[in-house]
Scaffold this motif. Structure first.
Motif, PDB file in Angstrom:
ATOM      1  N   ALA A  13      24.578  47.722  88.419  1.00 55.22           N
ATOM      2  CA  ALA A  13      25.887  48.359  88.306  1.00 55.22           C
ATOM      3  C   ALA A  13      25.775  49.866  88.083  1.00 55.22           C
ATOM      4  CB  ALA A  13      26.689  47.727  87.175  1.00 55.22           C
ATOM      5  N   CYS A  14      24.545  50.372  87.915  1.00 57.36           N
ATOM      6  CA  CYS A  14      24.336  51.808  87.723  1.00 57.36           C
ATOM      7  C   CYS A  14      24.316  52.523  89.069  1.00 57.36           C
ATOM      8  CB  CYS A  14      23.028  52.058  86.969  1.00 57.36           C
ATOM      9  SG  CYS A  14      23.041  51.482  85.258  1.00 57.36           S
ATOM     10  N   ASP A  15      24.483  53.847  89.028  1.00 56.51           N
ATOM     11  CA  ASP A  15      24.533  54.633  90.264  1.00 56.51           C
ATOM     12  C   ASP A  15      23.148  54.944  90.811  1.00 56.51           C
ATOM     13  OD1 ASP A  15      27.505  55.205  90.393  1.00 56.51           O
ATOM     14  OD2 ASP A  15      27.041  55.955  88.398  1.00 56.51           O
ATOM     15  N   ILE A  16      22.195  55.209  89.921  1.00 60.19           N
ATOM     16  CA  ILE A  16      20.819  55.536  90.308  1.00 60.19           C
ATOM     17  C   ILE A  16      19.891  54.757  89.398  1.00 60.19           C
ATOM     18  CG2 ILE A  16      19.078  57.373  90.531  1.00 60.19           C
ATOM     19  CD1 ILE A  16      21.366  59.381  90.834  1.00 60.19           C
ATOM     20  N   ARG A  17      18.766  54.295  89.946  1.00 57.98           N
ATOM     21  CA  ARG A  17      17.802  53.527  89.159  1.00 57.98           C
ATOM     22  C   ARG A  17      16.396  54.081  89.383  1.00 57.98           C
ATOM     23  NH1 ARG A  17      21.664  50.582  91.274  1.00 57.98           N
ATOM     24  NH2 ARG A  17      20.602  50.587  93.291  1.00 57.98           N
ATOM     25  N   TYR A  18      15.715  54.410  88.294  1.00 58.58           N
ATOM     26  CA  TYR A  18      14.315  54.819  88.315  1.00 58.58           C
ATOM     27  C   TYR A  18      13.550  53.955  87.323  1.00 58.58           C
ATOM     28  CZ  TYR A  18      15.949  59.189  90.517  1.00 58.58           C
ATOM     29  OH  TYR A  18      16.519  60.113  91.347  1.00 58.58           O
ATOM     30  N   CYS A  19      12.241  53.791  87.554  1.00 52.31           N
ATOM     31  CA  CYS A  19      11.440  52.999  86.621  1.00 52.31           C
ATOM     32  C   CYS A  19      10.026  53.548  86.541  1.00 52.31           C
ATOM     33  CB  CYS A  19      11.412  51.524  87.040  1.00 52.31           C
ATOM     34  SG  CYS A  19      10.374  51.154  88.472  1.00 52.31           S
ATOM     35  N   SER A  20       9.280  53.070  85.554  1.00 55.88           N
ATOM     36  CA  SER A  20       7.843  53.307  85.508  1.00 55.88           C
ATOM     37  C   SER A  20       7.161  52.210  86.322  1.00 55.88           C
ATOM     38  CB  SER A  20       7.337  53.298  84.063  1.00 55.88           C
ATOM     39  OG  SER A  20       7.673  52.071  83.438  1.00 55.88           O
ATOM     40  N   LYS A  21       5.959  52.501  86.823  1.00 58.68           N
ATOM     41  CA  LYS A  21       5.270  51.536  87.678  1.00 58.68           C
ATOM     42  C   LYS A  21       4.926  50.252  86.933  1.00 58.68           C
ATOM     43  CE  LYS A  21       3.310  54.843  90.959  1.00 58.68           C
ATOM     44  NZ  LYS A  21       2.075  55.472  91.504  1.00 58.68           N
ATOM     45  N   ASP A  22       4.740  50.356  85.604  1.00 55.35           N
ATOM     46  CA  ASP A  22       4.389  49.160  84.841  1.00 55.35           C
ATOM     47  C   ASP A  22       5.616  48.398  84.336  1.00 55.35           C
ATOM     48  OD1 ASP A  22       5.224  50.940  82.935  1.00 55.35           O
ATOM     49  OD2 ASP A  22       3.424  50.816  81.701  1.00 55.35           O
ATOM     50  N   ALA A  23       6.811  48.828  84.723  1.00 55.47           N
ATOM     51  CA  ALA A  23       8.001  48.037  84.416  1.00 55.47           C
ATOM     52  C   ALA A  23       7.908  46.704  85.156  1.00 55.47           C
ATOM     53  CB  ALA A  23       9.261  48.786  84.844  1.00 55.47           C
ATOM     54  N   PHE A  24       8.533  45.669  84.602  1.00 58.31           N
ATOM     55  CA  PHE A  24       8.537  44.383  85.300  1.00 58.31           C
ATOM     56  C   PHE A  24       9.933  43.773  85.246  1.00 58.31           C
ATOM     57  CE2 PHE A  24       7.031  43.707  80.989  1.00 58.31           C
ATOM     58  CZ  PHE A  24       7.705  42.585  80.538  1.00 58.31           C
ATOM     59  N   LEU A  41       6.456  48.915  91.359  1.00 54.67           N
ATOM     60  CA  LEU A  41       6.147  49.297  92.736  1.00 54.67           C
ATOM     61  C   LEU A  41       6.880  48.402  93.731  1.00 54.67           C
ATOM     62  CD1 LEU A  41       2.326  50.118  92.539  1.00 54.67           C
ATOM     63  CD2 LEU A  41       4.226  51.712  92.933  1.00 54.67           C
ATOM     64  N   GLU A  42       6.920  47.090  93.450  1.00 51.91           N
ATOM     65  CA  GLU A  42       7.658  46.204  94.355  1.00 51.91           C
ATOM     66  C   GLU A  42       9.155  46.463  94.257  1.00 51.91           C
ATOM     67  OE1 GLU A  42       8.268  41.557  95.717  1.00 51.91           O
ATOM     68  OE2 GLU A  42       6.872  42.011  94.095  1.00 51.91           O
ATOM     69  N   ALA A  43       9.632  46.800  93.053  1.00 53.39           N
ATOM     70  CA  ALA A  43      11.050  47.149  92.906  1.00 53.39           C
ATOM     71  C   ALA A  43      11.400  48.337  93.794  1.00 53.39           C
ATOM     72  CB  ALA A  43      11.366  47.463  91.445  1.00 53.39           C
ATOM     73  N   LYS A  44      10.475  49.295  93.897  1.00 53.15           N
ATOM     74  CA  LYS A  44      10.671  50.438  94.794  1.00 53.15           C
ATOM     75  C   LYS A  44      10.660  49.980  96.245  1.00 53.15           C
ATOM     76  CE  LYS A  44      10.555  54.679  96.478  1.00 53.15           C
ATOM     77  NZ  LYS A  44      10.414  54.352  97.909  1.00 53.15           N
ATOM     78  N   GLU A  45       9.722  49.118  96.613  1.00 53.08           N
ATOM     79  CA  GLU A  45       9.643  48.626  97.992  1.00 53.08           C
ATOM     80  C   GLU A  45      10.910  47.866  98.390  1.00 53.08           C
ATOM     81  OE1 GLU A  45       6.142  46.276  98.184  1.00 53.08           O
ATOM     82  OE2 GLU A  45       4.769  47.966  97.911  1.00 53.08           O
ATOM     83  N   LEU A  46      11.453  47.115  97.437  1.00 54.58           N
ATOM     84  CA  LEU A  46      12.666  46.343  97.711  1.00 54.58           C
ATOM     85  C   LEU A  46      13.908  47.222  97.767  1.00 54.58           C
ATOM     86  CD1 LEU A  46      12.007  43.323  95.319  1.00 54.58           C
ATOM     87  CD2 LEU A  46      12.187  43.175  97.810  1.00 54.58           C
ATOM     88  N   GLY A  47      13.825  48.421  97.219  1.00 54.30           N
ATOM     89  CA  GLY A  47      14.983  49.296  97.141  1.00 54.30           C
ATOM     90  C   GLY A  47      15.803  49.112  95.877  1.00 54.30           C
ATOM     91  N   LEU A  48      15.306  48.291  94.943  1.00 55.30           N
ATOM     92  CA  LEU A  48      16.020  48.101  93.687  1.00 55.30           C
ATOM     93  C   LEU A  48      16.026  49.389  92.870  1.00 55.30           C
ATOM     94  CD1 LEU A  48      17.477  46.261  91.680  1.00 55.30           C
ATOM     95  CD2 LEU A  48      15.240  45.535  90.817  1.00 55.30           C
ATOM     96  N   VAL A  49      14.927  50.138  92.921  1.00 55.52           N
ATOM     97  CA  VAL A  49      14.868  51.469  92.308  1.00 55.52           C
ATOM     98  C   VAL A  49      14.540  52.479  93.393  1.00 55.52           C
ATOM     99  CG1 VAL A  49      14.149  50.535  90.070  1.00 55.52           C
ATOM    100  CG2 VAL A  49      12.407  51.320  91.702  1.00 55.52           C
ATOM    101  N   SER A  50      14.927  53.727  93.140  1.00 52.02           N
ATOM    102  CA  SER A  50      14.671  54.782  94.123  1.00 52.02           C
ATOM    103  C   SER A  50      13.263  55.342  94.019  1.00 52.02           C
ATOM    104  CB  SER A  50      15.685  55.918  93.945  1.00 52.02           C
ATOM    105  OG  SER A  50      16.989  55.464  94.200  1.00 52.02           O
ATOM    106  N   ARG A  51      12.737  55.382  92.768  1.00 53.63           N
ATOM    107  CA  ARG A  51      11.395  55.906  92.559  1.00 53.63           C
ATOM    108  C   ARG A  51      10.742  55.158  91.414  1.00 53.63           C
ATOM    109  NH1 ARG A  51      11.343  62.335  92.103  1.00 53.63           N
ATOM    110  NH2 ARG A  51       9.110  61.940  92.312  1.00 53.63           N
ATOM    111  N   ALA A  52       9.413  55.025  91.471  1.00 52.20           N
ATOM    112  CA  ALA A  52       8.626  54.412  90.397  1.00 52.20           C
ATOM    113  C   ALA A  52       7.562  55.414  89.979  1.00 52.20           C
ATOM    114  CB  ALA A  52       7.983  53.114  90.864  1.00 52.20           C
ATOM    115  N   PHE A  53       7.499  55.717  88.689  1.00 54.57           N
ATOM    116  CA  PHE A  53       6.634  56.777  88.184  1.00 54.57           C
ATOM    117  C   PHE A  53       5.421  56.201  87.469  1.00 54.57           C
ATOM    118  CE2 PHE A  53      10.822  58.542  88.705  1.00 54.57           C
ATOM    119  CZ  PHE A  53      10.567  59.769  89.299  1.00 54.57           C
TER     120      PHE A  53
END
Length: 208
Positions: A127-138, A180-192
């Motif tokens: 429901a958020c407008d933009i999503r970013y995460c760390s690579k070790d997020a799960f 990283l998979e969340a980024k590949e799926l498009g769930l997040v825009s970037r993974a740091f």
């Protein structure tokens, strides 16, 4: 803005900045969503929305995890408090509406995700407008493991973000996937690479 919350913290880290942080604040339970959360969350978002000093909201969490989903006691009490199917339906609709407050908020909301993002947390970030995460997020759309439907918004919002097939696979298997998979799926825009890099990048984007 002076209201105190049991499950949330609102903070303006830099004076005169339009960037405000909204923290999930239940770190002892990995920021599980309690009944108090569902009553406080829309109030906090409404306060931020109507504060003219707020330009951007960063939604993040205290501790090492973003959110481990709905606290089981909140689900149990919802069922206990609902002697009829109609009462249960009203309680679930109220919980859904609490999450939908993110979409009603006129200020951009950036989700900054570290650690666990499970079950009801997926409802929140979609429901958020933009999503970013760390690579070790799960991440995990966990409800199926509890014989529940992801009915606080994931089944409605997730398909438009990651595609219908991916959303169904995630919802029906409840499998865990990383940043990283969340980024590949498009769930997040970037993974740091780290939480520090995530925090700096989110701040820079929010500052514009």
């Amino acid at each position: 803005m002076a209201e105190n919350y049991k499950t949330l913290i609102i903070e303006q880290k830099t004076p005169n900045s339009g960037v405000f942080y909204l923290y999930l604040n239940n770190p002892k339970q990995r920021n599980a969503l309690t009944r108090d959360f569902f009553s406080e969350f829309p109030k906090a978002l409404n306060a931020l929305d109507h504060n003219p000093d707020v330009s951007v909201i960063i939604l993040t969490a205290v501790g090492d995890h973003f959110c481990s989903g709905i606290e089981l006691s909140a689900l149990n009490s919802t069922a206990t408090d609902a002697p009829s199917g109609e009462s249960l339906r009203r309680n679930i609709l109220a919980m859904q509406d609490s999450i939908t407050a993110l979409e009603r908020c006129r200020k951009p909301v950036i989700a900054s995700i570290q650690g666990a993002c499970i079950g009801g947390a997926i409802d929140i970030i979609t429901a958020c407008d933009i999503r970013y995460c760390s690579k070790d997020a799960f991440f995990s759309v966990k409800e199926v493991d509890l014989a529940l439907a992801a009915d606080l918004g994931s089944l409605q919002r997730l398909p438009s973000i990651v595609g219908f097939g991916n959303a169904m696979e995630l919802a029906l298997t409840a499998r865990r996937f990383n940043g990283l998979e969340a980024k590949e799926l498009g769930l997040v825009s970037r993974a740091f690479d780290s939480k520090d890099e995530l925090n700096k990048a989110v701040w820079n984007v929010a500052q514009g």
